[in-house]
Design a protein around this motif. Structure first.
Motif, short mmCIF file in Angstrom:
data_model
loop_
_atom_site.label_atom_id
_atom_site.label_comp_id
_atom_site.label_asym_id
_atom_site.label_seq_id
_atom_site.Cartn_x
_atom_site.Cartn_y
_atom_site.Cartn_z
N UNK A 192 -4.15 -5.11 3.02
CA UNK A 192 -2.93 -4.57 3.61
C UNK A 192 -1.70 -4.81 2.73
N UNK A 193 -1.64 -5.94 2.08
CA UNK A 193 -0.51 -6.16 1.16
C UNK A 193 -0.56 -5.17 -0.01
N UNK A 194 -1.74 -4.77 -0.39
CA UNK A 194 -1.88 -3.84 -1.51
C UNK A 194 -1.57 -2.41 -1.12
N UNK A 195 -1.87 -2.04 0.11
CA UNK A 195 -1.81 -0.62 0.48
C UNK A 195 -0.68 -0.26 1.44
N UNK A 196 0.01 -1.24 2.02
CA UNK A 196 1.05 -0.96 2.99
C UNK A 196 2.42 -1.39 2.46
N UNK A 197 3.50 -0.80 3.00
CA UNK A 197 4.84 -1.28 2.63
C UNK A 197 4.98 -2.75 3.01
N UNK A 198 5.82 -3.50 2.29
CA UNK A 198 5.90 -4.95 2.51
C UNK A 198 6.39 -5.35 3.89
N UNK A 199 7.08 -4.46 4.61
CA UNK A 199 7.57 -4.81 5.94
C UNK A 199 6.79 -4.11 7.05
N UNK A 200 5.57 -3.72 6.77
CA UNK A 200 4.77 -3.02 7.77
C UNK A 200 4.30 -4.01 8.85
N UNK A 201 4.30 -3.55 10.09
CA UNK A 201 3.93 -4.42 11.22
C UNK A 201 2.50 -4.94 11.09
N UNK A 202 1.60 -4.17 10.47
CA UNK A 202 0.22 -4.63 10.34
C UNK A 202 0.11 -5.85 9.42
N UNK A 203 1.02 -5.99 8.48
CA UNK A 203 1.02 -7.19 7.64
C UNK A 203 1.40 -8.39 8.49
N UNK A 204 2.42 -8.23 9.35
CA UNK A 204 2.80 -9.32 10.25
C UNK A 204 1.65 -9.69 11.18
N UNK A 205 0.99 -8.68 11.69
CA UNK A 205 -0.14 -8.93 12.61
C UNK A 205 -1.25 -9.71 11.90
N UNK A 206 -1.52 -9.36 10.66
CA UNK A 206 -2.58 -10.03 9.91
C UNK A 206 -2.19 -11.46 9.56
N UNK A 207 -0.93 -11.65 9.17
CA UNK A 207 -0.45 -13.01 8.92
C UNK A 207 -0.55 -13.87 10.18
N UNK A 208 -0.25 -13.28 11.32
CA UNK A 208 -0.35 -14.01 12.58
C UNK A 208 -1.76 -14.47 12.87
N UNK A 209 -2.72 -13.59 12.61
CA UNK A 209 -4.13 -13.96 12.81
C UNK A 209 -4.52 -15.11 11.89
N UNK A 210 -4.05 -15.06 10.65
CA UNK A 210 -4.36 -16.13 9.70
C UNK A 210 -3.75 -17.44 10.15
N UNK A 211 -2.52 -17.38 10.65
CA UNK A 211 -1.84 -18.61 11.07
C UNK A 211 -2.60 -19.30 12.20
#
Length: 948
Positions: free
Chosen positions: A626-645
């Protein structure tokens, strides 16, 4: 013969093939003007074409270059970027195509690598290449071979790495397929083409050699948008330049004239492709000999005038579906007789010919007028849509935008700003475009703009646009669900369903789509069992109609897995999503962004099943993608970071998890229309993270904000609301407000009991209840009311044993709570085996069970201390100190409490200096962080005894 003569020969070939066979020899003699070598070459090429060599699929420069032998070969082992050439696998208009590989730590990725041949590496080509390739790389559809990489070689020529498809050309596949299978494959190609048009990308070079069919029968469109990518748009000789990338056998008339290509161009080329797929012979616009409705569809699609073609690929596909189902098509000039024949073909048995004839006699005139009106309306809409899109594409061309680099969002914003005024007299066309723009804004994460476009489209749809009107209501319902307005979302699905029943009663795809969205709303409201029932029904429908590996079936599995996991059926959810991941790994490129959701969900379910180590591996893969294919402020990046946390916390790394939280919330707050549900979830998780690290102020702030958001979206007894209330009550307890904490926890538990009585008991409801019950037990113990805590602790054991038969955090917590209560009442004989059971579960779940294991060790140490087994107590307390320190840090109050108990054990064993160290550290921390704690009195007494 030199290269210019070879190129001249091929140009003459094209003109000769446009003539009748009897006229060609005289034409060649006249055009060659005594150049016998040139004439011989042209006649040789004519003979090859007559023998079936598909020369017209290829670019003139390519064929001429091949004849002259001037292509630049890349030997095996050559490196371009990270890619190593393996072998040549073909040649095309751009140049040679190579199989190439790049290797990572645990993967080998293959691609079709294309190095642009010399003569196509001008400054304008390179500039356009750099501008456009990012847009093309975002195309993500299972039937489109994606652009995965690109660069410029050392000699200045661009190269492209395309998804490698192991398949056969379309014509080869079609030779062994029946008529219905060919139509079904054409519809999948139409869906892929329509998807690209919704992203405002056109192909412009559709032909049989640009379609490969894999072993599963799935088609893959190749070279999407490459013609535009490599066109010298800024050169004054634009027509000639563009012609280098033109396959004239399939070129639309406007392309041959050198005009801009838009969606109407792809409609034309798709029509030609459809003809060859069905007829198994080359398309000839002047001699379309196909009979029946498919022939009419091809004729409409390949009309020389763009405005008279289908207004979109979707409209063409709709007619193709109707033809396949034996329904009247909209492209045919209607008559009562035609409609009667279609009806009779579908209902041969039980239909009287006399009744048909009578219906034709009475209704023929009205039906013909109705069909003519539809045809005129579609033609007007097609002209408006095509003209508007072509204007939009021209407006962002660098030649018209002073060199500014245009992005996909630029296209969408430009269209949104102009659509109202420029299509005011074409409401149906405006509705169609607004629906497309809304979907584009959803893809860009701008839900507010998406909602505005969807709502503007709804009143504009014509009766003939029923399918699009239904789908737009569905899309708007999804946007309202993101905003937490489930009542509005439900009303929109109700409207869509009513419209479907009235206008599209036999459309199973739309029926399934609406069923899944209704299940999604029910799941968001906490009605998990109802959501699962609906999802299972729609999934079974798709499996039966489409097969187990079809993209739509995989999407259905994804939705169903979400609801199963919410219901607590995590094992079944994992099985479904593993199937999706496996299929996508076989069929999609490693960096295809559509792989993100399945990876994310698999990581979530792995964590919910307690396999946090596997969850972290999976979520890291999803995050990198997602970091490679989405804009840096995309909600899916936040969602994925949340899962990792969350998984980091459960593996004992709460500090690293906490470090991710600010970025998560910053991304979510920056959304034009924030996803309130996701924001609340991540705020709550941040609060829990703070609590585990001892930051009560941060925990109270973040959980309080999460509760405020959830209360605007959800009923008062929703599990999310009750979870946040339970957390705030536990925080009150930890601040020493024990009576207040107890009162709030009892209210939460009463609400949970009422919800369970109404909706039935489930793993999901039990999990929330157990968390609140554990907080109440701790509260009562802190008050010194262990005897009263015994009944709640035994109740928790009974409920946990109902749902958890294997080691789990819930089971370890419940057993640890009971053991602590028993020890507090002085019943260590019963407490120790229960505590040991809790410890065994925690160790089986390591590292996720760190805190639960420390709790159990603390109880076992206390029991050993009570019977004056100082050595045994010391061992258990040291284990507890280590566990708490790993989970929350050396300065956490729980770590300090365990050190205090260790000091008491050391004191009993006569190790006074070591005891003093532990007791001093414990009292110092607890006096600040937990001054109300009853045990602080006994620790201070032990500390004072060392001074005597």
């Amino acid at each position: 013969m030199d290269l210019p003569h070879r190129r001249r020969a091929f140009a003459l070939l094209r003109d000769a093939l446009a003539l009748e066979d009897t006229e060609r020899d005289a034409f060649v003699t006249a055009q060659c003007g005594g150049d016998h070598a040139l004439a011989a070459t042209v006649r040789e090429l004519l003979a090859a074409a007559a023998a079936g060599n598909r020369l017209l699929d290829r670019d003139a420069g390519d064929v001429a270059a091949e004849l002259a032998g001037d292509d630049d070969d890349l030997p095996a082992g050559t490196m371009l970027g990270d890619w190593r050439v393996v072998r040549e696998i073909g040649r095309g208009g751009m140049g040679a195509v190579y199989l190439a590989e790049r290797r990572g730590d645990d993967f080998v990725q293959r691609c079709a690598l294309k190095l642009v041949k010399r003569g196509m590496d001008s400054r304008e080509v390179l500039a356009r290449f750099k501008r456009e390739r990012g847009i093309l790389a975002r195309l993500s559809h299972p039937n489109i071979a994606r652009l995965v990489d690109g660069g410029v070689a050392a000699d200045g020529r661009p190269w492209l790495a395309m998804e490698y498809v192991d398949g056969v050309p379309l014509d080869a596949w079609a030779a062994g397929a029946d008529a219905d299978a060919r139509l079904a494959l054409a519809l999948r190609l139409a869906d892929a083409l329509s998807y690209a048009h919704r992203q405002l990308v056109v192909h412009r070079d559709l032909k049989p050699s640009n379609v490969l069919v894999d072993a599963r029968g799935e088609p893959h469109l190749l070279d999407f948008g490459i013609a535009k990518l490599l066109e010298d748009a800024d050169t004054p000789e634009r027509t000639a330049t563009a012609a280098r990338f033109l396959t004239r056998a399939y070129a639309a008339p406007e392309q041959v004239r050198g005009e801009d290509a838009g969606t109407a161009t792809d409609v034309y080329q798709f029509g030609a492709l459809l003809y060859e797929l069905v007829a198994a012979r080359r398309f000839d616009a002047a001699a379309n000999a196909l009979r029946g409705d498919v022939g009419v569809i091809v004729t409409r699609a390949t009309d020389p005038e763009p405005a008279r073609r289908y207004g979109s690929v979707d409209a063409l596909a709709q007619d193709l579906r109707r033809a396949r189902a034996g329904l009247p098509i909209l492209a045919r000039a209607d008559s009562a007789g035609y409609r009667a024949r279609r009806f009779l073909a579908r209902h041969r048995l039980g239909v009287a010919a006399a009744a048909i004839a009578f219906a034709a006699l009475v209704g023929g005139t009205a039906v013909a007028l109705w069909q003519a009106r539809i045809a005129r309306a579609e033609a007007r809409r097609a002209e408006a849509v095509n003209g508007f899109l072509e204007d939009i594409f021209r407006s962002i061309d660098p030649a018209n935008s002073r060199g500014r680099e245009a992005t996909a969002k630029d296209l969408v914003d430009e269209a949104a700003a102009r659509i109202g005024r420029e299509l005011a007299d074409q409401p149906a066309a405006a509705a169609q475009l607004r629906a497309v723009l809304g979907a584009s804004y959803v893809g860009l994460g701008d839900y507010a703009a998406a909602e505005a476009q969807f709502r503007a489209a709804l009143p504009l749809f014509s009766r003939e646009q029923a399918a699009l009107a239904i789908d737009t209501r569905h899309s708007l319902a999804q946007v309202r669900g993101v905003a937490g307005d489930y009542d509005d979302a439900t009303a929109l699905i109700d409207e869509a369903e009513a419209l479907r029943v009235a206008r599209r009663p036999d459309d199973a795809d739309l029926a399934d789509l609406l069923t899944f969205e209704r299940a999604s709303i029910l799941g968001a409201r906490g009605h998990y069992a109802q959501a699962v029932a609906l999802a299972r029904r729609a999934l079974a429908s798709r499996r039966e109609r489409l097969g187990p590996d079809a993209p739509a079936t995989l999407s259905a599995e994804q939705s169903t897995a979400i609801h199963l996991n919410d219901l607590g059926e995590t094992g079944e959810a994992i099985a479904l999503v593993r199937h999706i991941v496996d299929v996508e790994r076989r069929t999609l490129a490693p960096d295809d962004p559509t792989r993100g959701p399945a990876l994310f969900n698999l990581a979530t379910y792995q964590a919910d099943a307690g396999d946090y180590a596997a969850s972290l591996v999976t979520i890291d893969e999803a995050l990198a993608l997602r970091r490679k294919t989405l804009p840096p402020n995309h909600a899916d990046i936040a969602r994925t970071l949340g899962r990792k946390a969350v998984s980091l916390e459960r593996t004992g790394d709460a500090a690293q998890a906490l470090a991710l939280r600010p970025e998560i919330i910053a991304i979510l707050r920056a959304q034009p229309q924030p996803d309130k549900g996701l924001l609340a979830q991540e705020l709550n998780n941040w609060g829990v993270n703070c609590y585990r690290l001892g930051d009560l102020d941060g925990a109270t702030q973040h959980v309080g904000e999460a509760l405020a958001l959830w209360q605007t979206m959800l009923p008062a007894d929703h599990t999310y609301v009750l979870t946040a209330r339970s957390s705030l009550a536990a925080l009150a307890t930890n601040r020493g407000r024990l009576a207040d904490g107890e009162a709030q926890l009892r209210l939460v538990l009463a609400a949970r009991d009422a919800a369970t009585a109404r909706d039935g008991d489930s793993l999901a409801s039990a999990s929330g209840w157990l968390s609140s019950q554990s907080a109440l037990i701790a509260n009562l113990r802190y008050q010194g009311r262990a005897a009263e805590a015994l009944a709640p602790a035994r109740e928790a054991i009974a409920r946990v044993d109902k749902f958890y038969t294997a080691p789990s955090l819930e089971r370890s917590t419940a057993r640890g709570d009971l053991a602590a209560v028993l020890a507090d009442t002085g019943d260590c004989a019963q407490a120790e085996p229960v505590a040991q059971s809790a410890l065994d579960d925690a160790r089986a779940l390591a590292p996720a069970g760190i805190i639960e294991g420390a709790h159990a060790s603390l109880v076992l140490g206390g029991c050993a201390l009570a019977r004056r087994d100082f050595a045994g107590a010391r061992t258990q307390f040291r284990d507890a100190v280590a566990g708490y320190a790993q989970a929350g840090g050396a300065d956490h109050w729980r770590t300090a409490f365990a050190r205090g108990q260790l000091g008491r054990a050391l004191l009993g064993a006569g190790e006074r200096d070591a005891a003093r160290t532990e007791l001093d550290a414990a009292v110092g921390v607890l006096a600040v962080q937990r001054p109300w704690l009853r045990d602080l009195v006994s620790l201070r007494a032990a500390q004072a005894s060392l001074a005597r």
